[in-house]
Design a protein around this motif. Structure first.
Motif, PDB file in Angstrom:
ATOM      1  N   GLY A 164      -2.591   1.071   9.580  1.00 20.54           N
ATOM      2  CA  GLY A 164      -3.169  -0.048  10.315  1.00 20.54           C
ATOM      3  C   GLY A 164      -3.352  -1.331   9.532  1.00 20.54           C
ATOM      4  N   SER A 165      -3.104  -1.327   8.218  1.00 23.83           N
ATOM      5  CA  SER A 165      -3.272  -2.524   7.400  1.00 23.83           C
ATOM      6  C   SER A 165      -1.913  -3.043   6.936  1.00 23.83           C
ATOM      7  CB  SER A 165      -4.118  -2.215   6.156  1.00 23.83           C
ATOM      8  OG  SER A 165      -5.409  -1.806   6.536  1.00 23.83           O
ATOM      9  N   THR A 166      -1.715  -4.346   7.102  1.00 26.02           N
ATOM     10  CA  THR A 166      -0.471  -4.960   6.644  1.00 26.02           C
ATOM     11  C   THR A 166      -0.445  -4.966   5.125  1.00 26.02           C
ATOM     12  OG1 THR A 166      -0.363  -6.348   8.604  1.00 26.02           O
ATOM     13  CG2 THR A 166       0.946  -7.052   6.716  1.00 26.02           C
ATOM     14  N   THR A 167       0.670  -4.522   4.563  1.00 22.38           N
ATOM     15  CA  THR A 167       0.871  -4.486   3.122  1.00 22.38           C
ATOM     16  C   THR A 167       1.638  -5.733   2.707  1.00 22.38           C
ATOM     17  OG1 THR A 167       0.993  -2.076   3.172  1.00 22.38           O
ATOM     18  CG2 THR A 167       1.912  -3.144   1.249  1.00 22.38           C
ATOM     19  N   GLU A 168       1.147  -6.406   1.676  1.00 24.21           N
ATOM     20  CA  GLU A 168       1.836  -7.591   1.166  1.00 24.21           C
ATOM     21  C   GLU A 168       3.116  -7.143   0.459  1.00 24.21           C
ATOM     22  OE1 GLU A 168       2.414 -11.546   0.915  1.00 24.21           O
ATOM     23  OE2 GLU A 168       0.634 -10.652   1.804  1.00 24.21           O
ATOM     24  N   LEU A 169       4.260  -7.622   0.926  1.00 28.22           N
ATOM     25  CA  LEU A 169       5.546  -7.284   0.313  1.00 28.22           C
ATOM     26  C   LEU A 169       5.987  -8.413  -0.603  1.00 28.22           C
ATOM     27  CD1 LEU A 169       7.532  -5.912   3.393  1.00 28.22           C
ATOM     28  CD2 LEU A 169       6.424  -4.593   1.583  1.00 28.22           C
ATOM     29  N   ASP A 170       6.403  -8.071  -1.823  1.00 27.09           N
ATOM     30  CA  ASP A 170       6.950  -9.109  -2.683  1.00 27.09           C
ATOM     31  C   ASP A 170       8.398  -9.385  -2.267  1.00 27.09           C
ATOM     32  OD1 ASP A 170       8.616  -7.190  -3.945  1.00 27.09           O
ATOM     33  OD2 ASP A 170       7.093  -6.773  -5.451  1.00 27.09           O
TER      34      ASP A 170
END
Length: 141
Positions: free
Chosen positions: A45-51
């Motif tokens: 449910g949480s957006t993961t920061e993608l590099d």
């Protein structure tokens, strides 16, 4: 004789028109075919920061029902090739797909939006004793 000729022409014309429309339908291509790039990831449910490196991960879907995924990773402070995976895909209808990579089980849920521009792949797995629900969104290049 004139009636026979006119009837023959009418039948030929009807068959020709019918065959032409069937040919158009056969030439249509599945929306999934092409190259897709990772754009977003959601875990539990949480957006993961993608590099930027992870945003170069791609999946290419071919018309013959096969696919090839290419993965990148950060190593020595740079983005480099990690590995490739091959698999198969199948259109289940209603914008839903079955996707399998290698000898793995099919992904839990895969679907494409109506416009054919965003493809989501959801998987469920356990990692370090925690149940993970991961959904990747890919955009078509």
């Amino acid at each position: 004789m004139k009636n026979f000729t006119l009837v023959s022409i009418a039948i030929f014309f009807t068959l020709f028109v019918s065959c032409s429309s069937d040919d158009d339908d056969a030439g249509s291509q599945d929306l999934i075919i092409g190259k897709w790039t990772l754009s977003e990831r959601v875990q539990n449910g949480s957006t993961t920061e993608l590099d930027d490196c992870f945003k170069t991960n791609t999946v290419v879907f071919m018309a013959d029902g096969t696919l090839k995924s290419t993965f990148q990773r950060i190593a020595n402070n740079s983005c480099e090739f990690s590995h490739e995976a091959v698999g198969t895909w199948k259109n289940l209808g209603n914008n839903k797909y079955s996707i399998t990579e290698g000898d793995e089980e099919p992904y839990y849920s895969c679907e494409i939006n109506e416009a054919g521009t965003v493809f989501s792949i959801e998987d469920r797995f356990e990692f370090q004793g925690e149940q993970i629900i991961q959904k990747d969104m890919l955009v078509k290049n």
